[in-house]
Design a protein around this motif. Structure first.
Motif, PDB file in Angstrom:
ATOM      1  N   LYS A 154       0.844  -1.213   0.000  1.00  0.00           N
ATOM      2  CA  LYS A 154       0.000   0.000   0.000  1.00  0.00           C
ATOM      3  C   LYS A 154       0.872   1.254   0.000  1.00  0.00           C
ATOM      4  O   LYS A 154       0.564   2.245  -0.668  1.00  0.00           O
ATOM      5  CB  LYS A 154      -0.927  -0.003   1.215  1.00  0.00           C
ATOM      6  N   ASN A 155       1.973   1.221   0.767  1.00  0.00           N
ATOM      7  CA  ASN A 155       2.880   2.366   0.767  1.00  0.00           C
ATOM      8  C   ASN A 155       3.431   2.646  -0.615  1.00  0.00           C
ATOM      9  O   ASN A 155       3.652   3.798  -0.996  1.00  0.00           O
ATOM     10  CB  ASN A 155       4.038   2.113   1.734  1.00  0.00           C
ATOM     11  N   ALA A 156       3.654   1.575  -1.373  1.00  0.00           N
ATOM     12  CA  ALA A 156       4.186   1.742  -2.722  1.00  0.00           C
ATOM     13  C   ALA A 156       3.206   2.493  -3.615  1.00  0.00           C
ATOM     14  O   ALA A 156       3.596   3.346  -4.413  1.00  0.00           O
ATOM     15  CB  ALA A 156       4.491   0.368  -3.329  1.00  0.00           C
ATOM     16  N   ASN A 186       1.694  -5.636  18.763  1.00  0.00           N
ATOM     17  CA  ASN A 186       2.462  -6.742  18.217  1.00  0.00           C
ATOM     18  C   ASN A 186       3.201  -6.280  16.968  1.00  0.00           C
ATOM     19  O   ASN A 186       2.898  -5.244  16.395  1.00  0.00           O
ATOM     20  CB  ASN A 186       1.541  -7.908  17.836  1.00  0.00           C
ATOM     21  N   GLY A 187       4.148  -7.090  16.533  1.00  0.00           N
ATOM     22  CA  GLY A 187       4.787  -6.822  15.252  1.00  0.00           C
ATOM     23  C   GLY A 187       6.039  -5.986  15.361  1.00  0.00           C
ATOM     24  O   GLY A 187       6.562  -5.720  16.439  1.00  0.00           O
ATOM     25  N   SER A 188       6.518  -5.561  14.181  1.00  0.00           N
ATOM     26  CA  SER A 188       7.782  -4.836  14.078  1.00  0.00           C
ATOM     27  C   SER A 188       7.588  -3.562  13.270  1.00  0.00           C
ATOM     28  O   SER A 188       6.978  -3.589  12.202  1.00  0.00           O
ATOM     29  CB  SER A 188       8.820  -5.731  13.385  1.00  0.00           C
ATOM     30  N   PRO A 189       8.141  -2.449  13.744  1.00  0.00           N
ATOM     31  CA  PRO A 189       8.048  -1.216  12.949  1.00  0.00           C
ATOM     32  C   PRO A 189       8.678  -1.364  11.571  1.00  0.00           C
ATOM     33  O   PRO A 189       8.130  -0.873  10.580  1.00  0.00           O
ATOM     34  CB  PRO A 189       8.813  -0.198  13.801  1.00  0.00           C
ATOM     35  N   ILE A 190       9.801  -2.051  11.488  1.00  0.00           N
ATOM     36  CA  ILE A 190      10.528  -2.125  10.227  1.00  0.00           C
ATOM     37  C   ILE A 190       9.744  -2.867   9.150  1.00  0.00           C
ATOM     38  O   ILE A 190       9.952  -2.663   7.964  1.00  0.00           O
ATOM     39  CB  ILE A 190      11.919  -2.777  10.448  1.00  0.00           C
ATOM     40  N   ARG A 191       8.823  -3.736   9.565  1.00  0.00           N
ATOM     41  CA  ARG A 191       7.972  -4.421   8.592  1.00  0.00           C
ATOM     42  C   ARG A 191       6.645  -3.692   8.393  1.00  0.00           C
ATOM     43  O   ARG A 191       5.697  -4.238   7.855  1.00  0.00           O
ATOM     44  CB  ARG A 191       7.706  -5.861   9.027  1.00  0.00           C
ATOM     45  N   GLN A 192       6.568  -2.457   8.864  1.00  0.00           N
ATOM     46  CA  GLN A 192       5.417  -1.569   8.669  1.00  0.00           C
ATOM     47  C   GLN A 192       4.189  -1.960   9.481  1.00  0.00           C
ATOM     48  O   GLN A 192       3.092  -1.428   9.266  1.00  0.00           O
ATOM     49  CB  GLN A 192       5.038  -1.488   7.184  1.00  0.00           C
ATOM     50  N   GLU A 193       4.352  -2.860  10.449  1.00  0.00           N
ATOM     51  CA  GLU A 193       3.185  -3.331  11.206  1.00  0.00           C
ATOM     52  C   GLU A 193       2.664  -2.270  12.185  1.00  0.00           C
ATOM     53  O   GLU A 193       1.464  -2.214  12.462  1.00  0.00           O
ATOM     54  CB  GLU A 193       3.545  -4.627  11.931  1.00  0.00           C
TER      55      GLU A 193
END
Length: 365
Positions: A154-156, A186-193
């Motif tokens: 989606k960012n793309a 949950n999740g990781s910022p670097i994976r956009q979560e």
């Protein structure tokens, strides 16, 4: 969608390479945005990075890469960022690779080996088209390697100043959102979560609509303020931090509905402690939405075991306690005599067997 196959040498790719960290990474004479806003940071491990260089030095083919053609005549990497950065960093002298037992940086190589690397041709697809065509194409090509997440896709499509600024808050290791929200998400910022979660909350799940509306905004300060408000509300409402049970709760949805309610925090914490200690409550994360909604389904109250139900069925001789009709055991369900919310436990002496219809009516299902 227009797709053109091109051959780009390493020499051309690395020309003008600059890694400006927060301000982006560029190459190909400054015309290629190597790390656009929707891409993650460099995540290749040394073994993966070295394998890229080994492939080039042996003149084996690297997997095809994809660039998006921008309206200004420049390009953005859709797929192949990690390989591209590996190549550029090696030519820049940022790391060494093993050659026959010797660790050699690019500048340590003999001239003929340098030329061989610089003349190596990369296979690139140049892709241009509408936003919807790009999104569909991104999904098609995103089937191998370090896949883009749904949010990265989606960012793309909706890249622009808003995504760039949002990434500053939500998409870096150690970013501001991680600093205040890591105990709750949950999740990781670097994976956009983190970014995906924040947009889902503020948009009531309509992520693409929200991103489309704000694509050309100059900053994402409204989203950041909203996220801060959610975290502040959590900590003001639930004053004892229980990370194990709080992380991953759908906090934004609860905030949207209950942010204007006034609660007695001492009463809330006493109830939470009781629910955590209650063995019948199987979904402890459901305690927080239950506190606000009083919907027992959030708690996954422990069901009567098959053995318990069989014993009670035999005692009742197959007769439903409500309608007094006879049923096979497969047509009946266990129900609490004293309701769970009144202190009834999921034990044999508190079980009665009802036909499915009576239990449905009783439960309001």
């Amino acid at each position: 969608m227009k797709i053109e196959l091109k051959k780009i040498t390493v020499r051309e790719l690395t020309n003008g390479f600059e890694d400006n960290d927060e301000n982006g990474v560029v190459g190909y004479g400054g015309k290629l945005d190597i790390r656009p806003p929707y891409q993650r940071e460099f995540i290749y491990k040394d073994k993966q990075r070295d394998a890229v260089i080994d492939t080039i030095t042996k003149e084996f083919p690297l997997n095809v890469m994809y660039w998006a053609v921008r309206e200004d005549g420049g390009f953005e990497i859709i797929d192949g960022q990690q390989r591209t950065i590996s190549v550029c960093q090696y030519v820049e002298g940022d790391f060494s690779v093993d050659f026959s037992g010797n660790k050699l940086a690019f500048h340590n190589l003999p001239d003929d080996k340098k030329e061989q690397i610089l003349n190596y041709e990369l296979t690139i697809y140049f892709c241009s088209g509408s936003d919807s065509e790009k999104l569909e194409w991104f999904k098609i090509i995103n089937i191998a390697g370090e896949k883009l997440t749904d949010q990265e896709l989606k960012n793309a499509v909706y890249s622009g100043p808003w995504v760039t600024d949002a990434k500053r808050y939500f998409s870096k290791n150690g970013c501001a959102a991680y600093g205040i929200g890591s105990d709750y998400l949950n999740g990781s910022p670097i994976r956009q979560e983190y970014l995906e979660t924040a947009i889902k909350w503020i948009s009531d799940g309509k992520i693409e609509d929200y991103m489309s509306k704000h694509q050309h905004d100059q900053n994402a300060s409204a989203l950041w303020r909203y996220f801060q408000d959610v975290i502040s509300w959590i900590e003001a409402t639930f004053t004892v931090k229980r990370v194990k049970f709080m992380r991953g709760v759908d906090w934004g949805t609860l905030y949207n509905e209950f942010k204007n309610e006034v609660y007695d925090t001492e009463v809330i914490e006493k109830e939470i402690a009781m629910l955590i200690a209650d063995d019948d409550v199987e979904n402890k994360k459901g305690i927080y939405p239950y506190i606000l909604t009083k919907d027992e389904r959030k708690l996954s109250i422990r069901a009567f075991s098959d053995a318990m139900k069989q014993k009670v069925y035999e005692k009742q001789k197959g007769i439903c306690k409500d309608c007094k009709e006879h049923f096979e055991i497969g047509e009946m369900e266990g129900d609490h005599i004293k309701p769970w919310h009144e202190g009834g436990k999921t034990v044999e002496k508190n079980c009665k067997m009802l036909c499915k219809e009576c239990n449905r009516i009783k439960s309001g299902k």
